[in-house]
Design a protein around this motif. Structure first.
Motif, short mmCIF file in Angstrom:
data_model
loop_
_atom_site.label_atom_id
_atom_site.label_comp_id
_atom_site.label_asym_id
_atom_site.label_seq_id
_atom_site.Cartn_x
_atom_site.Cartn_y
_atom_site.Cartn_z
N ALA A 114 64.42 33.88 15.90
CA ALA A 114 64.10 32.69 16.69
C ALA A 114 62.76 32.85 17.40
O ALA A 114 61.96 31.92 17.50
CB ALA A 114 65.21 32.44 17.71
N ARG A 115 62.51 34.08 17.90
CA ARG A 115 61.25 34.33 18.58
C ARG A 115 60.06 34.17 17.65
O ARG A 115 59.04 33.56 17.99
CB ARG A 115 61.26 35.75 19.17
N LEU A 116 60.20 34.72 16.44
CA LEU A 116 59.12 34.61 15.47
C LEU A 116 58.85 33.17 15.07
O LEU A 116 57.70 32.74 14.92
CB LEU A 116 59.45 35.44 14.23
N LYS A 117 59.92 32.40 14.92
CA LYS A 117 59.74 30.98 14.56
C LYS A 117 59.04 30.22 15.69
O LYS A 117 58.21 29.35 15.45
CB LYS A 117 61.10 30.35 14.25
N LYS A 118 59.39 30.57 16.93
CA LYS A 118 58.74 29.93 18.08
C LYS A 118 57.26 30.30 18.11
O LYS A 118 56.38 29.45 18.39
CB LYS A 118 59.43 30.39 19.37
N GLU A 119 56.96 31.57 17.82
CA GLU A 119 55.58 32.03 17.78
C GLU A 119 54.81 31.31 16.67
O GLU A 119 53.64 30.94 16.83
CB GLU A 119 55.54 33.54 17.56
N ALA A 120 55.50 31.11 15.52
CA ALA A 120 54.87 30.40 14.40
C ALA A 120 54.56 28.96 14.76
O ALA A 120 53.50 28.41 14.39
CB ALA A 120 55.78 30.46 13.16
N GLU A 121 55.48 28.31 15.49
CA GLU A 121 55.25 26.93 15.93
C GLU A 121 54.04 26.85 16.86
O GLU A 121 53.20 25.94 16.75
CB GLU A 121 56.48 26.39 16.64
N LYS A 122 53.96 27.80 17.78
CA LYS A 122 52.83 27.83 18.70
C LYS A 122 51.52 28.04 17.94
O LYS A 122 50.50 27.40 18.23
CB LYS A 122 53.05 28.95 19.72
N ASN A 123 51.56 28.94 16.95
CA ASN A 123 50.37 29.21 16.15
C ASN A 123 49.96 27.97 15.36
O ASN A 123 48.77 27.67 15.23
CB ASN A 123 50.65 30.39 15.20
N GLU A 124 50.95 27.22 14.83
CA GLU A 124 50.65 26.01 14.08
C GLU A 124 49.98 24.96 14.98
O GLU A 124 49.07 24.25 14.54
CB GLU A 124 51.93 25.42 13.47
N SER A 125 50.43 24.87 16.23
CA SER A 125 49.82 23.89 17.14
C SER A 125 48.38 24.27 17.43
O SER A 125 47.51 23.40 17.57
CB SER A 125 50.63 23.79 18.43
N GLU A 126 48.09 25.58 17.51
CA GLU A 126 46.71 26.01 17.73
C GLU A 126 45.85 25.70 16.51
O GLU A 126 44.69 25.32 16.63
CB GLU A 126 46.67 27.51 18.05
N ILE A 127 46.44 25.88 15.29
CA ILE A 127 45.71 25.54 14.06
C ILE A 127 45.37 24.06 14.04
O ILE A 127 44.24 23.64 13.75
CB ILE A 127 46.54 25.92 12.81
N LYS A 128 46.37 23.23 14.38
CA LYS A 128 46.18 21.78 14.38
C LYS A 128 45.10 21.39 15.40
O LYS A 128 44.25 20.54 15.13
CB LYS A 128 47.50 21.09 14.72
N ARG A 129 45.15 22.03 16.57
CA ARG A 129 44.15 21.73 17.60
C ARG A 129 42.74 22.08 17.14
O ARG A 129 41.81 21.29 17.25
CB ARG A 129 44.47 22.50 18.88
N ALA A 130 42.61 23.30 16.57
CA ALA A 130 41.29 23.76 16.12
C ALA A 130 40.77 22.91 14.97
O ALA A 130 39.59 22.55 14.92
CB ALA A 130 41.36 25.23 15.71
N GLU A 131 41.66 22.57 14.01
CA GLU A 131 41.24 21.73 12.88
C GLU A 131 40.82 20.34 13.36
O GLU A 131 39.85 19.77 12.85
CB GLU A 131 42.38 21.63 11.86
#
Length: 878
Positions: free
Chosen positions: A816-833
């Motif tokens: 669950a922690r890793l999935k939460k970290e992945a979601e946070k990382n995806e939001s950063e990717i979306k923001r940067a893109e």
């Protein structure tokens, strides 16, 4: 033998002792030194009636921080101290004391009263200066001035005479603001306006020929007894037939004319205005244009005058009530309308002021104001923040002649003398010996004193010896920066600029640093009536001056109000204790000898990292202080000291200090002492006492920290190693976060396997990883095939750390922690893109900023793959 630091820092035992040492050594005293650049600040002189409040504490902390920085930077720094005689406030205090004794100033007479005032000043006037010393203010007390000392008094008389001779000071009958309580005139700047609920009384002034006449509305019916006309707008068709005719003033049955004047607003009220030249500034101007008589119907004490007829002797409020009743009785009162409007109050006693015709002394301000306007428009004087120049301009563009005479005894008596024989008026610096017209030797000096702000307007040069051409005046004038609150921009700041340009031919300072006010924790202004004031001396007694100063510095942004929280002071006290304990640790590891100089070839990766961070702190602190953003400077040194020095570097230094290699230990001590010494110097302007106490305990230290030198960046080599250390620290944080989320205690150590492309950095930091990431062993790999089975990972930009902790964790929680970290990382990717896909950003932002954003996106994309792999791995372990 070197002084030892006690287990705990006790400001009560330290601050008084250190301040006395500073005074005895003369560290605050400034001397003309042509080999140095001067830097000068004049204190906004506190009133001798005052005592230290939070506004003073903020204002003086800021000045002290600036002056201590400049002193350490090698300037010949003068921070000029002094107090203001505060005519109205002081006279009120003494009059109250006399009343309590059953006497009055009139019974005492002027000479005896002034003797009493000087005694009061000797007894109580130094209170606030003693309190400023408690705060640690490094003022040049040897040069302390008082606005009524002989030098300042002579300067006041000289300026008055010069302006009089130029025709800029005159005596005349004009409308002034009058306080019936203080019994003195006030300038426009000394009137505070408050919105109040009131009424508009509509009254009918019948035509002299028996017609309906005209209806006027007023907020001050008691002044109607002094009406000498009714005015209407010349374009108003409603009243064109009445212009030039008379109407009857109710209650007095007196005919007064109807005049046409463009001053009248046709849309306000009835479009007709009663004109009372003796009791309203606008009416006075209308009266001047139409040659109307001026009838004063109110005495100085707020009672109605003889011209008020049967209302004579009544208090103004009583007269208002009676006049309204009488208007009702005679049928002249048409209606009463509820109305909100701003009412002027005396800034000292808060009594409602009266605009009244009075013979006073005035300064013609329009001619004097223009150069002061140009000084700010051209940037010769800058406001920080710039937005406060609007207040300055608004006052100067709309300036009126300044009423400078006050009907008081305490103050600078106006240097105007009337010959007893022929009545000739003589304005002169010293009392005349004989009349130039008739030779008479007897004169009557003008009874009035000058507005306090007249003398304080000369403060930047009168304190330096003007009108004499002293070395100090030549060297230290113009001063550099004025630090003050926004509430006295027009009271004081503008007048200093006006007088500086007029008298000295040069602006008195180049920068006006404006701060806000200190409010209570609820955002309310501190006041006696609310009972929410905080005594700075109480705070100092409980937590020490350094804690109060630092709490006022952190979070303070230029021009903005701030709130006082006891919690902030406690946090500042805790910060002081953190610095103290870190310093004790360093000193305990030095031994009796002095630390060797830093040798670059002996620096390891952690040393280079802390030196790079120190250089950054030096640059940012210095830059922010130069820009007068002391809040940012204080925050930077706080962050560096607490986090980077205490929490990281000292912890990284411990294994090297406790090891067997004496060379490594010696190199580590060298860096620790160097960094600590420079940290203390950066912190000194804000926390002078604790930094002095620690600094003088360091090996090889000078006798005081305050004489510098101010830190400069050094040991700039090895930047790549320092940057790599940042990556390793990110890895340590990631490991700690993972362990914390899984509730793994620090005592449980585990082998850490790091998959990375930066093997050299990880090898160089292996001991730091062991200590700070609770590792039993550190292994570096570059092949994914060597990742340990059944391990949990921590992911960051420098690599992945794997820990065999499966037996200690819940697999479902880790997934669950890793999935939460992945979601946070995806939001950063979306923001940067999104940012990089915006042409407005990529085309307008600096190339460096755009490149940094692309680098961030690359990192996030790399982490996406790593996180996906780990999620897949954990799912396979279920």
């Amino acid at each position: 033998m070197r002084k030892e630091l006690g287990k705990t820092y006790d400001p009560k035992q330290t601050e008084e002792k250190l301040y006395q040492k500073w005074l005895e050594k003369g560290y605050f005293h400034a001397e003309v030194d042509r080999g140095k650049k001067p830097f000068t600040i004049v204190i906004p002189p506190p009133n001798i009636t005052g005592q230290l409040h939070m506004g003073h504490a903020l204002d003086n902390m800021m000045q002290d921080a600036i002056i201590r920085t400049k002193r350490m930077q090698g300037y010949s720094t003068l921070w000029m101290p002094g107090t203001d005689h505060a005519s109205i406030a002081t006279e009120v205090k003494i009059v109250d004391a006399l009343r309590d004794e059953g006497t009055s100033k009139e019974e005492l007479g002027r000479d005896k009263f002034l003797e009493r005032a000087w005694q009061w000043r000797e007894e109580f006037g130094g209170r606030i200066t003693r309190q400023l010393k408690k705060l640690g203010s490094s003022l040049d007390w040897e040069r302390e001035r008082f606005t009524m000392d002989e030098g300042c008094s002579r300067a006041v008389r000289e300026v008055f005479v010069r302006l009089y001779e130029k025709g800029l000071i005159y005596q005349g009958n004009r409308i002034i603001n009058w306080c019936p309580e203080c019994m003195t005139a006030l300038s426009d700047a000394e009137v505070e306006y408050e919105e109040q609920d009131s009424h508009l009384w509509h009254m009918r002034y019948r035509a002299e020929d028996g017609g309906e006449g005209i209806v006027v509305a007023t907020t001050r019916p008691e002044t109607m007894l002094g009406d000498t006309a009714v005015a209407v707008n010349p374009a108003d068709e409603r009243y064109k037939d009445l212009v030039g005719k008379n109407v009857i003033l109710p209650l007095l049955d007196k005919p007064i004319p109807v005049v046409a004047d463009e001053y009248v607003d046709m849309e306000f009220g009835t479009g007709a205005v009663k004109i009372t030249p003796a009791h309203d500034p606008n009416d006075y101007e209308v009266g001047e244009r139409h040659n109307l008589p001026v009838v004063r119907v109110m005495n100085d004490d707020g009672t109605m005058a003889e011209n008020a007829g049967k209302y004579a002797g009544m208090d103004r409020d009583e007269a208002r009530r009676q006049i309204v009743d009488d208007l009702k009785a005679c049928g002249a009162l048409v209606k009463i309308e509820d109305y909100k409007h701003n009412v002027g109050h005396c800034y000292r006693c808060h009594t409602v002021i009266e605009p009244i015709i009075s013979r006073q002394w005035f300064v013609k301000m329009k001619e004097l104001a223009q150069p002061a306007i140009e000084a700010v428009e051209t940037g010769k004087v800058k406001f920080v923040p710039e937005r406060f120049s609007k207040i300055y301009f608004n006052w100067l563009y709309n300036i009126r002649d300044w009423c400078i005479s006050r009907q008081l005894w305490w103050g600078h008596r106006i240097p105007a003398y009337t010959c007893k024989e022929c009545g000739k008026l003589i304005v002169t610096v010293e009392a005349p010996s004989a009349c130039p017209e008739c030779g008479c030797t007897e004169f009557i000096q003008d009874e009035d004193v000058l507005d306090t702000w007249f003398s304080s307007g000369l403060w930047p040069f009168s304190t330096l010896g003007w009108p004499d051409k002293t070395p100090e005046l030549d060297y230290y004038y113009p001063t550099d920066v004025l630090v003050t609150g926004y509430d006295i921009i027009f009271f004081w700041v503008a007048r200093m600029i006006i007088f500086g340009i007029e008298i000295m031919g040069e602006e008195p300072f180049h920068t006006v640093d404006i701060h806000g006010i200190v409010r209570d924790s609820e955002g309310r202004k501190m006041s006696k009536s609310l009972g929410n004031g905080i005594d700075p001396l109480e705070v100092i007694g409980k937590y020490g001056a350094d804690a109060l100063r630092f709490s006022l510095a952190v979070g303070n942004s230029p021009g903005n109000d701030m709130r006082f929280y006891w919690e902030k002071v406690e946090a500042a006290r805790n910060f002081a204790n953190k610095i103290w304990n870190a310093s004790r640790f360093v000193l305990m590891n030095i031994g009796e000898g002095e630390a060797a100089p830093v040798e670059e070839e002996k620096l390891d990766i952690a040393d280079r990292w802390i030196l790079a961070k120190l250089n950054g702190a030096i640059r940012e602190c210095t830059d922010n202080i130069e820009k007068y953003d002391l809040g940012l400077a204080a925050q930077k040194i706080y962050d560096f000291s607490w986090s980077e020095l205490c929490d990281w570097y000292i912890e990284m230094a411990k294994p090297r200090l406790y090891g067997e290699d004496e060379d490594v230990k010696s190199a580590t001590i060298s860096v620790l002492v160097y960094v600590l010494e420079n940290t203390l110097k950066l912190l000194h302007p804000f926390m002078p006492f604790i930094t002095e106490e620690i600094y003088t305990s360091l090996p090889g230290a000078a006798e005081t920290i305050m004489l510098g030198p101010w830190p400069k960046p050094a040991y700039e080599g090895g930047r790549e190693q320092a940057d790599m250390m940042n990556g390793v620290m990110d890895l340590i944080r990631s490991i700690r976060n993972v362990r914390a989320e899984m509730n793994v205690p620090p005592s449980v150590k585990a082998k850490i396997t790091v998959l990375t492309k930066h093997a050299d950095a990880i090898h160089a930091c292996a001991e730091y990883l062991k200590r700070l990431a609770y590792a039993s062993e550190v292994e570096v790999i570059e092949d994914k095939a060597r990742i340990p089975q059944n391990s949990v990972s921590a992911v960051c930009a420098v690599g992945e750390a794997f820990m065999p902790l499966v037996e200690l964790i819940d697999v479902e929680k880790e997934l669950a922690r890793l999935k939460k970290e992945a979601e946070k990382n995806e939001s950063e990717i979306k923001r940067a893109e999104g940012k990089l896909g915006n042409k407005g950003f990529t085309e307008k932002a600096p190339a460096k900023v755009v490149e940094e954003e692309r680098a961030k996106l690359d990192t996030y994309l790399e982490m996406r793959g790593k996180l996906a792999e780990r999620i897949l791995f954990m799912e396979g372990m279920k």
